[in-house]
Structures are given as structure tokens and as C-alpha cells.
Scaffold this motif. Sequence first.
Motif, PDB file in Angstrom:
ATOM      1  N   THR A  18     -13.820  -6.758  -9.594  1.00  0.00           N
ATOM      2  CA  THR A  18     -12.677  -7.391  -8.939  1.00  0.00           C
ATOM      3  C   THR A  18     -11.412  -6.710  -9.444  1.00  0.00           C
ATOM      4  N   LEU A  19     -10.582  -6.249  -8.530  1.00  0.00           N
ATOM      5  CA  LEU A  19      -9.361  -5.557  -8.912  1.00  0.00           C
ATOM      6  C   LEU A  19      -8.286  -6.558  -9.329  1.00  0.00           C
ATOM      7  N   PRO A  20      -7.361  -6.150 -10.187  1.00  0.00           N
ATOM      8  CA  PRO A  20      -6.252  -7.037 -10.570  1.00  0.00           C
ATOM      9  C   PRO A  20      -5.415  -7.397  -9.346  1.00  0.00           C
ATOM     10  N   THR A  21      -4.863  -8.586  -9.352  1.00  0.00           N
ATOM     11  CA  THR A  21      -3.949  -8.978  -8.274  1.00  0.00           C
ATOM     12  C   THR A  21      -2.496  -8.707  -8.640  1.00  0.00           C
ATOM     13  N   SER A  22      -2.241  -8.410  -9.917  1.00  0.00           N
ATOM     14  CA  SER A  22      -0.898  -8.033 -10.371  1.00  0.00           C
ATOM     15  C   SER A  22      -1.019  -6.697 -11.087  1.00  0.00           C
ATOM     16  N   TRP A  23      -0.327  -5.672 -10.591  1.00  0.00           N
ATOM     17  CA  TRP A  23      -0.525  -4.333 -11.131  1.00  0.00           C
ATOM     18  C   TRP A  23       0.708  -3.451 -10.904  1.00  0.00           C
ATOM     19  N   SER A  25       1.657   1.017 -10.754  1.00  0.00           N
ATOM     20  CA  SER A  25       1.030   2.322 -10.699  1.00  0.00           C
ATOM     21  C   SER A  25       1.990   3.368 -10.139  1.00  0.00           C
ATOM     22  N   TYR A  26       1.715   4.619 -10.471  1.00  0.00           N
ATOM     23  CA  TYR A  26       2.323   5.774  -9.838  1.00  0.00           C
ATOM     24  C   TYR A  26       1.372   6.143  -8.706  1.00  0.00           C
ATOM     25  N   VAL A  27       1.862   6.176  -7.461  1.00  0.00           N
ATOM     26  CA  VAL A  27       0.995   6.245  -6.290  1.00  0.00           C
ATOM     27  C   VAL A  27       1.378   7.416  -5.383  1.00  0.00           C
ATOM     28  N   GLN A  28       0.378   8.107  -4.904  1.00  0.00           N
ATOM     29  CA  GLN A  28       0.582   9.055  -3.806  1.00  0.00           C
ATOM     30  C   GLN A  28       0.135   8.331  -2.550  1.00  0.00           C
ATOM     31  N   GLU A  29       1.105   7.851  -1.788  1.00  0.00           N
ATOM     32  CA  GLU A  29       0.818   6.953  -0.670  1.00  0.00           C
ATOM     33  C   GLU A  29       0.903   7.674   0.661  1.00  0.00           C
ATOM     34  N   ILE A  30       0.108   7.182   1.617  1.00  0.00           N
ATOM     35  CA  ILE A  30       0.070   7.741   2.956  1.00  0.00           C
ATOM     36  C   ILE A  30       1.482   7.855   3.510  1.00  0.00           C
ATOM     37  N   SER A  31       1.862   9.027   3.952  1.00  0.00           N
ATOM     38  CA  SER A  31       3.118   9.342   4.650  1.00  0.00           C
ATOM     39  C   SER A  31       4.366   9.240   3.783  1.00  0.00           C
ATOM     40  N   LEU A  32       4.240   8.782   2.531  1.00  0.00           N
ATOM     41  CA  LEU A  32       5.427   8.608   1.692  1.00  0.00           C
ATOM     42  C   LEU A  32       5.551   9.653   0.589  1.00  0.00           C
ATOM     43  N   GLY A  33       4.428  10.187   0.131  1.00  0.00           N
ATOM     44  CA  GLY A  33       4.469  11.058  -1.032  1.00  0.00           C
ATOM     45  C   GLY A  33       4.271  10.242  -2.300  1.00  0.00           C
ATOM     46  N   ASN A  34       4.883  10.683  -3.399  1.00  0.00           N
ATOM     47  CA  ASN A  34       4.699  10.014  -4.683  1.00  0.00           C
ATOM     48  C   ASN A  34       5.754   8.931  -4.882  1.00  0.00           C
ATOM     49  N   VAL A  35       5.291   7.721  -5.142  1.00  0.00           N
ATOM     50  CA  VAL A  35       6.185   6.575  -5.308  1.00  0.00           C
ATOM     51  C   VAL A  35       5.710   5.730  -6.483  1.00  0.00           C
ATOM     52  N   LEU A  36       6.598   4.886  -6.966  1.00  0.00           N
ATOM     53  CA  LEU A  36       6.256   3.902  -7.991  1.00  0.00           C
ATOM     54  C   LEU A  36       6.045   2.562  -7.305  1.00  0.00           C
ATOM     55  N   GLU A  37       4.920   1.907  -7.597  1.00  0.00           N
ATOM     56  CA  GLU A  37       4.632   0.643  -6.940  1.00  0.00           C
ATOM     57  C   GLU A  37       4.250  -0.435  -7.945  1.00  0.00           C
ATOM     58  N   SER A  38       4.582  -1.653  -7.608  1.00  0.00           N
ATOM     59  CA  SER A  38       4.121  -2.819  -8.366  1.00  0.00           C
ATOM     60  C   SER A  38       3.866  -3.930  -7.360  1.00  0.00           C
ATOM     61  N   GLU A  39       2.777  -4.659  -7.570  1.00  0.00           N
ATOM     62  CA  GLU A  39       2.393  -5.688  -6.598  1.00  0.00           C
ATOM     63  C   GLU A  39       1.855  -6.926  -7.299  1.00  0.00           C
ATOM     64  N   HIS A  40       2.213  -8.064  -6.745  1.00  0.00           N
ATOM     65  CA  HIS A  40       1.623  -9.346  -7.126  1.00  0.00           C
ATOM     66  C   HIS A  40       1.100  -9.960  -5.832  1.00  0.00           C
ATOM     67  N   PHE A  41      -0.229  -9.913  -5.638  1.00  0.00           N
ATOM     68  CA  PHE A  41      -0.803 -10.407  -4.392  1.00  0.00           C
ATOM     69  C   PHE A  41      -1.321 -11.824  -4.561  1.00  0.00           C
ATOM     70  N   VAL A  42      -0.960 -12.683  -3.610  1.00  0.00           N
ATOM     71  CA  VAL A  42      -1.415 -14.068  -3.585  1.00  0.00           C
ATOM     72  C   VAL A  42      -1.962 -14.349  -2.194  1.00  0.00           C
ATOM     73  N   ASP A  43      -3.181 -14.863  -2.114  1.00  0.00           N
ATOM     74  CA  ASP A  43      -3.813 -15.128  -0.826  1.00  0.00           C
ATOM     75  C   ASP A  43      -3.064 -16.213  -0.054  1.00  0.00           C
ATOM     76  N   LYS A  44      -2.577 -17.225  -0.761  1.00  0.00           N
ATOM     77  CA  LYS A  44      -1.797 -18.292  -0.143  1.00  0.00           C
ATOM     78  C   LYS A  44      -0.481 -18.425  -0.898  1.00  0.00           C
ATOM     79  N   PRO A  45       0.484 -17.564  -0.574  1.00  0.00           N
ATOM     80  CA  PRO A  45       1.741 -17.540  -1.330  1.00  0.00           C
ATOM     81  C   PRO A  45       2.595 -18.784  -1.107  1.00  0.00           C
ATOM     82  N   ALA A 183       7.786 -12.575 -16.488  1.00  0.00           N
ATOM     83  CA  ALA A 183       8.809 -11.533 -16.350  1.00  0.00           C
ATOM     84  C   ALA A 183       8.503 -10.636 -15.161  1.00  0.00           C
ATOM     85  N   PHE A 184       7.215 -10.375 -14.941  1.00  0.00           N
ATOM     86  CA  PHE A 184       6.807  -9.527 -13.811  1.00  0.00           C
ATOM     87  C   PHE A 184       7.184 -10.192 -12.487  1.00  0.00           C
ATOM     88  N   LEU A 185       6.904 -11.479 -12.345  1.00  0.00           N
ATOM     89  CA  LEU A 185       7.248 -12.193 -11.119  1.00  0.00           C
ATOM     90  C   LEU A 185       8.754 -12.237 -10.899  1.00  0.00           C
TER      91      LEU A 185
END
Length: 287
Positions: A18-23, A25-45, A183-185
Motif C-alpha cells: 500500500t502506497l503512502p497517502t501523504s508523500w 517527491s522530485y518527479v518527472q511528470e507527463i508533459s511537465l518535465g521535472n517538478v517538485l510534488e507533495s500530496e495528501h490524498f483523502v478518499d472522502k475529503p 505541519a504538512f497539512l
Amino acid sequence: RFVMLSLHVATVLAAHPTLPTSWTSYVQEISLGNVLESEHFVDKPTAANPSAKWTNFTDGSCQRLIYQTSGYDTTRYLYKCDSVSCCHEDDTSGPIEYQIPNVHPTALAPVHSLGKRTITLFDGQDYEADAWTWKFTAQNFTAFTQETDSGTVLLRWHTAVFGQSFDNDYVNYKAVAEADLPAFLASFHPPSDCRVSCNDLHKKGQLSDSRIAFLRAEQPMQRPMKQPTKQPMMQPTFLEYVKEKSPLDTCTGGHQFCCPAPQGDCNNCPDSAKTGDCCAKGSCCCA
């Protein structure tokens, strides 16, 4: 016969991480190139526990925040893009769920193990990864992960649909520790004085096409797409197609996003994957 069936089920329903829901990363993203990303995913926000994601260009030139406080209340923000300090767009889709699988209920998308694979990321390093794959409607997903002392790390997110495939690569992917979550939120809270519409600025020429596309990119999926159908011999031109479509016919259903059309021509997309906003960019609506 019973033994063979049991072994088959065990293979299909292979134990997977199971992957973390809060993470972060340095990302090479589709159509964007290299970006910095952080995510907090909630199924029912909720307002107290939103689903949110930052995507920031590494040169500091533009930042995007996706902020979702309920199933229907999502706002996207752009910061320091072109000459714009801050603008927003309401009633959009929330962050994509990067999970194994990202389909609910999970029984709809059994996960298969592809074993160990060696992949090379954009930092030039080779990584031995565990590959996990699943399918939902016309779309295939494969997540490449690695187990570390601090938990499961995502290395690559691969998706394929309508003969097109896309990879997001992750370097220095880190789960957010429980003690650091408050602090992340707090880092996702949008400013209350960001009242300018990004769409209005774009119409006035104050926000470029590339920035408005960045704002609206990465649309997630909450409903299955129709299976692609055989195309008729005579297809309408793009202009004829747009005239027939409602302005509300956009690629903004959950987990949907605009992906490159074959030969960059919207007429090559299946009918179920044609929307006015994606066609304007030479893309299909994918999920």
C-alpha cells in the motif's frame, strides 16, 4: 481441478504493498518535465482533512495547488505564473490517487505481480523494482515500487490507454511521518485573498496557454470510460465537432485528463474520448 483453481486465484490476488497517502517527491511528470510534488490524498475529503497536491516547477517560475474539501468542492490555484501573483479556478477535479490499485471497490481491479524489474529513472540510476499491474475498463496501470527501511517507495507510475502510454518517474520519494502531518497539512492552505479567476486572466492574455493547460492538467477518474468503439469511415473535422458539442462537454470527470491524440489529431480519438477542451490541444480525454 480444485488445486489448480486455488493457485490461479492466489496469483491474481497477489499480496501487494500500500502506497503512502501523504508523500513528497522530485518527479518527472507527463508533459511537465521535472517538478517538485507533495500530496495528501483523502478518499472522502473534508474541510478539516482536505485532499490536496502541490506541483511546483523547480526554477520557482510557477506553482499549482489542487485543494479539495468535499466530493464536489475543489479549487485549483496558480501562484507566480507569468506575471500573475495568484489566481484560481473552481469546480475542478481533485488530486489523482496514486494507489495499488486506484479503483474502488478494489475487487474490480485485481492486482497481478510482474515480479522484479530493473528500471532507470531520470537521475540516471538503475533501481530494482517490484512491478504491480491492474486494469480498469480500457486503461492499464503498472506501479513500480521498492521496499525500504522507511516503507514502500513509488519509483514509477505507468498508465496505458488507447494505444498510448505514459510514465511518471519519482526520485527521492518520501512518505510523510505521522508526527509531521499537522505541519504538512498546513502547507496546503490556500490564501483567502486569491480572488482573481485564472480563466478571466487567460481571456485577457495575462495568463499564457501553457499556464492554463498546467492549471487544468492531471484530471483524475471517478467514473469508468466507455470502451473505445470502431470509428466510422467519415469523421467530422475538429471545427465541425466543436460546433456539435456543448461547452460543458469537457474532460473534467474524476481521474480524467487530456492525453496526446494519435498524430496529434483529435479526429483519431474514439468518440468516447473526444471533448472540446482536449481536442483544442490535439488530445484525447483519457482516464
